[in-house]
Structure formats: structure tokens, C-alpha cells
Design a protein around this motif. Structure first.
Motif, PDB file in Angstrom:
ATOM      1  N   SER A  33       0.835  -1.197   0.000  1.00 10.84           N
ATOM      2  CA  SER A  33       0.000   0.000   0.000  1.00 10.84           C
ATOM      3  C   SER A  33       0.874   1.253   0.000  1.00 10.84           C
ATOM      4  O   SER A  33       1.997   1.245   0.530  1.00 10.84           O
ATOM      5  CB  SER A  33      -0.945   0.005   1.210  1.00 10.84           C
ATOM      6  OG  SER A  33      -0.217  -0.091   2.412  1.00 10.84           O
ATOM      7  N   GLU A  34       0.357   2.295  -0.608  1.00 14.15           N
ATOM      8  CA  GLU A  34       1.098   3.552  -0.705  1.00 14.15           C
ATOM      9  C   GLU A  34       1.460   4.053   0.699  1.00 14.15           C
ATOM     10  O   GLU A  34       0.641   3.996   1.618  1.00 14.15           O
ATOM     11  CB  GLU A  34       0.273   4.603  -1.434  1.00 14.15           C
ATOM     12  CG  GLU A  34       1.025   5.899  -1.653  1.00 14.15           C
ATOM     13  CD  GLU A  34       0.240   6.926  -2.451  1.00 14.15           C
ATOM     14  OE1 GLU A  34       0.789   8.007  -2.686  1.00 14.15           O
ATOM     15  OE2 GLU A  34      -0.916   6.649  -2.841  1.00 14.15           O
ATOM     16  N   GLY A  35       2.685   4.499   0.861  1.00  8.97           N
ATOM     17  CA  GLY A  35       3.157   5.016   2.142  1.00  8.97           C
ATOM     18  C   GLY A  35       3.843   3.972   3.019  1.00  8.97           C
ATOM     19  O   GLY A  35       4.488   4.319   4.003  1.00  8.97           O
ATOM     20  N   GLU A  36       3.701   2.721   2.676  1.00  6.48           N
ATOM     21  CA  GLU A  36       4.351   1.663   3.447  1.00  6.48           C
ATOM     22  C   GLU A  36       5.860   1.901   3.432  1.00  6.48           C
ATOM     23  O   GLU A  36       6.431   2.252   2.405  1.00  6.48           O
ATOM     24  CB  GLU A  36       4.007   0.309   2.826  1.00  6.48           C
ATOM     25  CG  GLU A  36       4.126  -0.852   3.750  1.00  6.48           C
ATOM     26  CD  GLU A  36       3.478  -2.114   3.187  1.00  6.48           C
ATOM     27  OE1 GLU A  36       3.507  -3.112   3.901  1.00  6.48           O
ATOM     28  OE2 GLU A  36       2.963  -2.100   2.042  1.00  6.48           O
ATOM     29  N   LYS A  37       6.512   1.736   4.597  1.00  7.22           N
ATOM     30  CA  LYS A  37       7.928   2.087   4.705  1.00  7.22           C
ATOM     31  C   LYS A  37       8.662   1.139   5.650  1.00  7.22           C
ATOM     32  O   LYS A  37       8.146   0.773   6.702  1.00  7.22           O
ATOM     33  CB  LYS A  37       8.041   3.525   5.228  1.00  7.22           C
ATOM     34  CG  LYS A  37       9.438   4.046   5.359  1.00  7.22           C
ATOM     35  CD  LYS A  37       9.385   5.487   5.873  1.00  7.22           C
ATOM     36  CE  LYS A  37      10.754   6.059   6.110  1.00  7.22           C
ATOM     37  NZ  LYS A  37      10.680   7.430   6.658  1.00  7.22           N
ATOM     38  N   TRP A  38       9.871   0.755   5.235  1.00  8.79           N
ATOM     39  CA  TRP A  38      10.748  -0.103   6.020  1.00  8.79           C
ATOM     40  C   TRP A  38      12.097   0.603   6.172  1.00  8.79           C
ATOM     41  O   TRP A  38      12.626   1.148   5.208  1.00  8.79           O
ATOM     42  CB  TRP A  38      11.012  -1.432   5.316  1.00  8.79           C
ATOM     43  CG  TRP A  38       9.802  -2.225   4.947  1.00  8.79           C
ATOM     44  CD1 TRP A  38       9.279  -3.297   5.627  1.00  8.79           C
ATOM     45  CD2 TRP A  38       8.973  -2.060   3.797  1.00  8.79           C
ATOM     46  NE1 TRP A  38       8.184  -3.787   4.964  1.00  8.79           N
ATOM     47  CE2 TRP A  38       7.967  -3.037   3.838  1.00  8.79           C
ATOM     48  CE3 TRP A  38       8.970  -1.148   2.730  1.00  8.79           C
ATOM     49  CZ2 TRP A  38       6.981  -3.159   2.868  1.00  8.79           C
ATOM     50  CZ3 TRP A  38       7.987  -1.252   1.766  1.00  8.79           C
ATOM     51  CH2 TRP A  38       7.004  -2.250   1.834  1.00  8.79           C
ATOM     52  N   VAL A  39      12.673   0.560   7.370  1.00 12.01           N
ATOM     53  CA  VAL A  39      14.001   1.123   7.605  1.00 12.01           C
ATOM     54  C   VAL A  39      14.829   0.079   8.352  1.00 12.01           C
ATOM     55  O   VAL A  39      14.398  -0.446   9.385  1.00 12.01           O
ATOM     56  CB  VAL A  39      13.952   2.431   8.435  1.00 12.01           C
ATOM     57  CG1 VAL A  39      15.367   2.987   8.631  1.00 12.01           C
ATOM     58  CG2 VAL A  39      13.045   3.466   7.777  1.00 12.01           C
ATOM     59  N   TRP A  40      16.012  -0.226   7.803  1.00 10.15           N
ATOM     60  CA  TRP A  40      16.937  -1.159   8.427  1.00 10.15           C
ATOM     61  C   TRP A  40      18.201  -0.417   8.835  1.00 10.15           C
ATOM     62  O   TRP A  40      18.607   0.535   8.182  1.00 10.15           O
ATOM     63  CB  TRP A  40      17.379  -2.255   7.447  1.00 10.15           C
ATOM     64  CG  TRP A  40      16.329  -3.198   6.999  1.00 10.15           C
ATOM     65  CD1 TRP A  40      16.038  -4.421   7.539  1.00 10.15           C
ATOM     66  CD2 TRP A  40      15.442  -3.050   5.892  1.00 10.15           C
ATOM     67  NE1 TRP A  40      15.025  -5.026   6.834  1.00 10.15           N
ATOM     68  CE2 TRP A  40      14.637  -4.197   5.812  1.00 10.15           C
ATOM     69  CE3 TRP A  40      15.244  -2.030   4.952  1.00 10.15           C
ATOM     70  CZ2 TRP A  40      13.664  -4.378   4.848  1.00 10.15           C
ATOM     71  CZ3 TRP A  40      14.261  -2.191   3.988  1.00 10.15           C
ATOM     72  CH2 TRP A  40      13.485  -3.357   3.946  1.00 10.15           C
TER      73      TRP A  40
END
Length: 193
Positions: A33-40
Motif C-alpha cells: 500500500s502507498e506510504g508503506e515504509k521499512w528502515v533497516w
């Protein structure tokens, strides 16, 4: 024989039978979905404690001209390209994933300086359970990869990688790589939707 013990044993067997039947399939475009975000966060350390890599990596789902794309530091790629069905028996993730599945991961690559190489590893899904990372606790498959990496410059090393793949997040939440004493760890520190 104790009836309570028999009921407990049957319940335990039923639990493990259900857990072992769980399967994860390759994510589709509709799963994002738009806006989904992952940070590693990531860090790579040599046997002499020299830090060779350190920083953060971010991926985010954005809409461009009405189509969803995954935005990374290298640019954006349409989700319909990233989620194209992958039926290769030698890919990083050989779908569907389930406990006990084995395959051979094989990757041939070329670095920016023209060095060519190969990574060939035996892969095995060893568990599916709650795993805690900085971003939270998620049900994840533990996949162990063992093998060898070689390149055209004569480099050769045994490798051991462990990926924790969380189906609900459609990605790995942690990976650990060991190669000739070099240790690289990447861990999810943030997820938002």
C-alpha cells in the motif's frame, strides 16, 4: 496411562502439525500500500573490529502516475516488476516457504569494478516463530544458507547467512552474514503503513 498427559501430548502434536503446515507465498502487487515504509540499520565488522559498512537503508512504497513503485536509495522500481512471479528453483526465496523446505540458492553477479562472482548456498527453512527485532516482534521464517562465494579475482570463502523473513511485512526483518570472519548484520528498526 494418565489421561491428562495423553490430551496434552495430542494438543502439542496438533499445534506442531498446524505450525508446520503454514506456508508463505511470494507477495503480489496488491499486498502493498502507498506510504508503506521499512528502515533497516546495518553494520559490517572485520575480525579485527574494523567497521567496513554502517548506516541505514530505507524502502518506501510511493505512487507515480497512478502506479505503485518501491523507492530506494538507487531509485524507484514499479511494484508490478518487483512482484512478477518468480518460479526459479535457485532464487533467494523459493516460494512457497514452509518449515523443512530446502533448495539451492545460486546468484551470479558483477560488481561496479567489473569483478564477476558467484554465490552458491544450500538453503533450509528451519523454523517459523515470533522473532524480536528493534522494529517489533513478528512471525518469521528462519532460513539458513550455507555455501561458498567466489569471484574472478581468485577470492573464495565459505559463507553462512541467516534470514528472518516476515510474511506480514513482505521482507526480511533481520539478516546475518558471515564470511571469512567478516560479520554483517542488517536489522529492521522501523516499519510503518
Amino acid at each position: 496411562m494418565n489421561v491428562k498427559f495423553i490430551i496434552f501430548a495430542l494438543s502439542l502434536l496438533s499445534f506442531f502439525a498446524q505450525a508446520s503446515n503454514e506456508k508463505a507465498y511470494q507477495p503480489t502487487e496488491a499486498d502493498y500500500s502507498e506510504g508503506e515504509k521499512w528502515v533497516w540499520k546495518y553494520k559490517g565488522v572485520t575480525p579485527s573490529n574494523e567497521i567496513r559498512a554502517q548506516g541505514t537503508d530505507t524502502k518506501q512504497i510511493v505512487s507515480k502516475n497512478g502506479a505503485l513503485s518501491m523507492l530506494t536509495a538507487k531509485g524507484s522500481t514499479l511494484l508490478k516488476v518487483l512482484t512478477k512471479p518468480n518460479n526459479s528453483k535457485t532464487s533467494r526465496y523459493y516460494w512457497p516457504l514452509y518449515v523443512g523446505k530446502t533448495w539451492v540458492f545460486e546468484e551470479h553477479w558483477e560488481s561496479e569494478d567489473g569483478t564477476k562472482g558467484s554465490t552458491i548456498q544450500n538453503a533450509k527453512v528451519v523454523s517459523f516463530k515470533d522473532e524480536k527485532v528493534e522494529a517489533g516482534t513478528y512471525k518469521a521464517y528462519t532460513i539458513e544458507y550455507t555455501g561458498k562465494i567466489t569471484n574472478s579475482r581468485g577470492y573464495s570463502a565459505d559463507t553462512q547467512d541467516i534470514h528472518l523473513y516476515a510474511p506480514t511485512l513482505k521482507t526480511f526483518i533481520k539478516l546475518t552474514q558471515r564470511q571469512k570472519g567478516y560479520l554483517y548484520v542488517e536489522e529492521l528498526i522501523e516499519y510503518s503503513n
